[in-house]
Design an enzyme around this catalytic site. Sequence first.
Site, PDB file in Angstrom:
ATOM      1  N   ASP A   1       0.856  -1.183   0.000  1.00  0.00           N
ATOM      2  CA  ASP A   1       0.000   0.000   0.000  1.00  0.00           C
ATOM      3  C   ASP A   1       0.892   1.233   0.000  1.00  0.00           C
ATOM      4  O   ASP A   1       1.787   1.358   0.845  1.00  0.00           O
ATOM      5  CB  ASP A   1      -0.891   0.028   1.239  1.00  0.00           C
ATOM      6  CG  ASP A   1      -1.966  -1.043   1.217  1.00  0.00           C
ATOM      7  OD1 ASP A   1      -2.272  -1.550   0.122  1.00  0.00           O
ATOM      8  OD2 ASP A   1      -2.496  -1.374   2.291  1.00  0.00           O
TER       9      ASP A   1
ATOM     10  N   ASP B   1     -13.389  -4.301  -2.237  1.00  0.00           N
ATOM     11  CA  ASP B   1     -13.261  -4.111  -0.788  1.00  0.00           C
ATOM     12  C   ASP B   1     -14.591  -4.487  -0.145  1.00  0.00           C
ATOM     13  O   ASP B   1     -15.592  -3.779  -0.297  1.00  0.00           O
ATOM     14  CB  ASP B   1     -12.904  -2.659  -0.468  1.00  0.00           C
ATOM     15  CG  ASP B   1     -11.549  -2.261  -1.036  1.00  0.00           C
ATOM     16  OD1 ASP B   1     -10.708  -3.149  -1.254  1.00  0.00           O
ATOM     17  OD2 ASP B   1     -11.332  -1.056  -1.270  1.00  0.00           O
TER      18      ASP B   1
END
Length: 258
Positions: free
Chosen positions: A11, A130
């Site tokens: 990330d 997600d």
Amino acid sequence: MLAKRIIPCLDVRDGQVVKGVQFRNHEIIGDIVPLAKRYADEGADELVFYDITASSDGRVVDKSWVSRVAEVIDIPFCVAGGIKSLDDAAQILSFGADKISINSPALADPTLITRLADRFGVQCIVVGIDTWFDAASGKYHVNQYTGDESRTRVTQWETLDWVQEVQKRGAGEIVLNMMNQDGVRNGYDLEQLSKVRAVCRVPLIASGGAGTMEHFLEAFRDASVDGALAASVFHKQIINIGELKTYLAAQGVEIRVC
């Protein structure tokens, strides 16, 4: 049978690799390029990079580090972050990425999936999902703009419906980011993975929850995923990729051993 894949996830925020828990409270892990090289050298099958605030900031992924990563690794890598046009995708692929992944932009404009697949081929197009389990309703819901805690929102889509929708539109692979499990290291959500696997005919990558080598084994053996993505166990050197692959091979998992 195709070999199962071990995929470290990086990330990225403000030019550095970060990691949170359940998509919140991110801490800085380190610089992008050295981490990418380390994971490639340890035997990762591919890497995934998420510029986690690109979509919520209304910008595309910072391409300056994409070419630097391409120069130092010789394994495939996928890049995600605010990609919402054919030109955005073309630029990132031209900088050396092998795949591009879309998430929030696909929710905003589902036709983007088809346009990208038609232009670059389905093998290049990954859709990230997600997903959050709502205990009150007992349902899995898709979330959007998860890179920014203040902007994260629950969409109208239930996860299984969105999985089927993105496949119809041309997704070549799906990464299922299980938000409840993210960063807590108590195992992948095997129940959710199994439900998604039942309606998913493209490669499925599990993401969120890996804490032990056994967790990877369970995802491959019990949910039949094609790849397992993890971050904190690799960033914090809790699990070594080479040792993980040796363990999985000994358990009968078809995997490329370093």
